[in-house]
Write an enzyme that holds these catalytic residues in place. Structure first.
Site, short mmCIF file in Angstrom:
data_model
loop_
_atom_site.label_atom_id
_atom_site.label_comp_id
_atom_site.label_asym_id
_atom_site.label_seq_id
_atom_site.Cartn_x
_atom_site.Cartn_y
_atom_site.Cartn_z
N GLU A 27 45.13 41.12 33.77
CA GLU A 27 45.72 40.26 32.83
C GLU A 27 45.02 38.61 32.55
O GLU A 27 43.67 38.18 33.04
CB GLU A 27 46.84 39.50 33.36
CG GLU A 27 46.37 39.40 34.94
CD GLU A 27 47.22 38.34 36.09
OE1 GLU A 27 48.13 37.72 35.21
OE2 GLU A 27 47.84 38.44 36.51
N VAL A 108 51.75 40.03 34.38
CA VAL A 108 51.39 41.07 34.76
C VAL A 108 52.73 42.26 34.32
O VAL A 108 51.96 43.23 33.67
CB VAL A 108 52.07 41.14 36.46
CG1 VAL A 108 52.30 42.80 37.01
CG2 VAL A 108 50.86 40.54 37.27
N ASP A 140 65.86 33.44 40.07
CA ASP A 140 64.58 33.33 39.89
C ASP A 140 63.76 34.65 40.08
O ASP A 140 63.19 34.94 41.49
CB ASP A 140 63.74 32.00 40.05
CG ASP A 140 62.29 31.94 39.30
OD1 ASP A 140 61.51 33.06 38.90
OD2 ASP A 140 61.88 30.94 39.65
N ALA A 143 59.84 39.37 35.68
CA ALA A 143 60.57 40.01 34.83
C ALA A 143 58.91 41.25 35.25
O ALA A 143 59.20 42.31 34.48
CB ALA A 143 60.19 39.79 33.72
N LYS A 161 52.16 37.29 45.28
CA LYS A 161 52.19 36.00 45.58
C LYS A 161 53.01 34.86 46.49
O LYS A 161 53.89 35.44 46.60
CB LYS A 161 52.79 35.30 44.01
CG LYS A 161 51.53 34.97 43.06
CD LYS A 161 51.74 34.39 42.11
CE LYS A 161 53.56 34.63 41.19
NZ LYS A 161 54.27 34.33 40.24
N1 PSU Z 1 49.23 35.57 41.02
C1 PSU Z 1 48.25 34.43 41.08
N2 PSU Z 1 48.29 33.69 39.54
C2 PSU Z 1 49.10 34.02 38.97
C3 PSU Z 1 49.76 34.92 38.15
C4 PSU Z 1 50.27 35.80 39.97
O1 PSU Z 1 47.54 34.66 42.13
O2 PSU Z 1 49.14 32.83 38.27
C5 PSU Z 1 50.95 35.09 37.35
C6 PSU Z 1 51.05 36.88 37.19
O3 PSU Z 1 50.26 36.49 35.87
C7 PSU Z 1 52.49 37.12 37.24
C8 PSU Z 1 53.15 35.83 37.10
O4 PSU Z 1 52.72 38.25 36.53
O5 PSU Z 1 52.27 34.54 38.06
C9 PSU Z 1 54.51 35.99 37.63
O6 PSU Z 1 55.67 34.31 37.20
P1 PSU Z 1 56.28 34.58 37.66
O7 PSU Z 1 56.94 34.73 38.53
O8 PSU Z 1 56.86 33.36 36.39
O9 PSU Z 1 57.32 35.77 36.37
MN MN Z 2 60.91 33.23 37.29
#
Ligand code: PSU
Ligand code: MN
Length: 307
Positions: A27, A108, A140, A143, A161
């Site tokens: 990604e 992702v 929150d 997706a 994360k």
């Molecule tokens: N994990 C990391 N760094 C990141 C992400 C995940 O260590 O930048 C990114 C991934 O691309 C994941 C996204 O799909 O954060 C999820 O963001 P959100 O919570 O806004 O969906």
């Molecule tokens: Mn989000």
């Protein structure tokens, strides 16, 4: 180069796929928004090199000038790592990013979607998105989970994360029908930390077991992803005490500054990086590296099996 009119699949990736050679998707949100410059570009290149050294074709995914790309070239990687205003695109953002001719890094969710559309079966990342703390008020929830529920791809990650509500994330993965296995561990990985504190429902010891599960999922027509949680070795994790202190402060700052939506993740990661004097960055890079190594083994075993 293979171009179906909308998505550009590099020649290297499309010929590897048609020859049944191993391919791993990567990604770009982690490159554009997760890691600071200039580390981000060198990490992006190193991860591709890690795959090539193991006989695996890297397929870095992102959107360059409105064109979704699977198998980015060096110039594309530079755009992701260096251009100003690269958007963060989940699946729902792709139509407007494409229509508007924008540059966008893929999460992702969007990476899994585009990779699978190109026929790729294995994907390596850092940590999945999931349910944020306080989601019962904010709603929150990434997706990533919903897309993985309907995308048959194997994702190697260091858990979710750790800034998230990991227990709630695991519950949602169960509800959504996402298969989860711990690699040589009974616990879900904690991203920067070896152990999130939560158990995984299944454990696998070897890439061959993951491949057997992929084949079974295909045969059964299971619609969703297989998530392989790959914990950092204890000696490579971030100091847990330092981590928890930094996280609490970052969460407090995010709340006070009213950070919401897709800026929450980059904000927290940046704050934790500063508070740990860069140690979280090193742990993050090590985790992604380990995931790419394991994904390479799985992709190779998958290619072997199909021969
Ligand atoms: N994990 C990391 N760094 C990141 C992400 C995940 O260590 O930048 C990114 C991934 O691309 C994941 C996204 O799909 O954060 C999820 O963001 P959100 O919570 O806004 O969906
Ligand atoms: Mn989000």
């Amino acid at each position: 180069m293979h171009d179906d009119g909308l998505v550009q699949v590099s020649g290297e990736v499309s010929s590897a796929l048609s020859d049944g050679r191993p391919v791993v998707a990567l990604e770009t949100t982690i490159i554009a928004h997760g890691l600071p410059r200039p580390t981000n570009l060198s990490v992006a290149r190193d991860l591709e090199e890690c795959l090539r050294a193991r006989g695996v074709v890297p397929a870095t995914v992102g959107v360059v000038g409105g064109r979704p790309v699977v198998g980015m070239d060096g110039a594309g990687l530079e755009v992701m790592a260096q251009a100003e205003g690269v958007a963060k695109a989940s699946v729902r953002d792709l139509p407007l990013v494409v229509a508007g001719g924008a540059h966008a890094a893929t999460t992702v969710a969007a990476t899994a979607f585009l990779a699978r559309r190109a026929g790729i079966r294995v994907f390596a990342t850092g940590g999945l998105g999931g349910v944020h703390r306080g989601a019962s008020d904010s709603f929150d929830e990434s997706a990533d989970l919903h897309v993985l529920a309907r995308t048959p791809i194997t994702v190697v990650c260091a858990g979710a994360k750790s800034i998230l509500d990991v227990g709630a994330t695991l519950e949602r993965m169960e509800t959504l029908g996402i298969t989860v296995a711990g690699y040589r561990s009974d616990h879900f990985a904690g991203f920067y930390l070896r152990d999130s504190g939560f158990p995984v429902p299944w454990r696998v010891e070897e890439p061959g077991q993951v491949v057997a599960a992929m084949a079974a999922a295909d045969g059964l027509g299971i619609p969703g992803a297989i998530v392989v949680s790959n914990p950092l070795p204890a000696e490579e994790q971030l100091d847990p005490e330092l981590y928890h202190r930094s996280l609490d402060q970052a969460l407090e700052d995010a709340r006070r500054e009213g950070r919401t939506g897709k800026e929450v993740t980059p904000f927290l990661l940046d704050r934790i990086q500063r508070a740990t004097g860069g140690a979280s960055l090193e742990a993050n890079v090590r985790a992604v590296w380990r995931n790419v190594e394991l994904a390479a083994g799985i992709a190779r075993a998958w290619a072997e099996r199909a021969r």
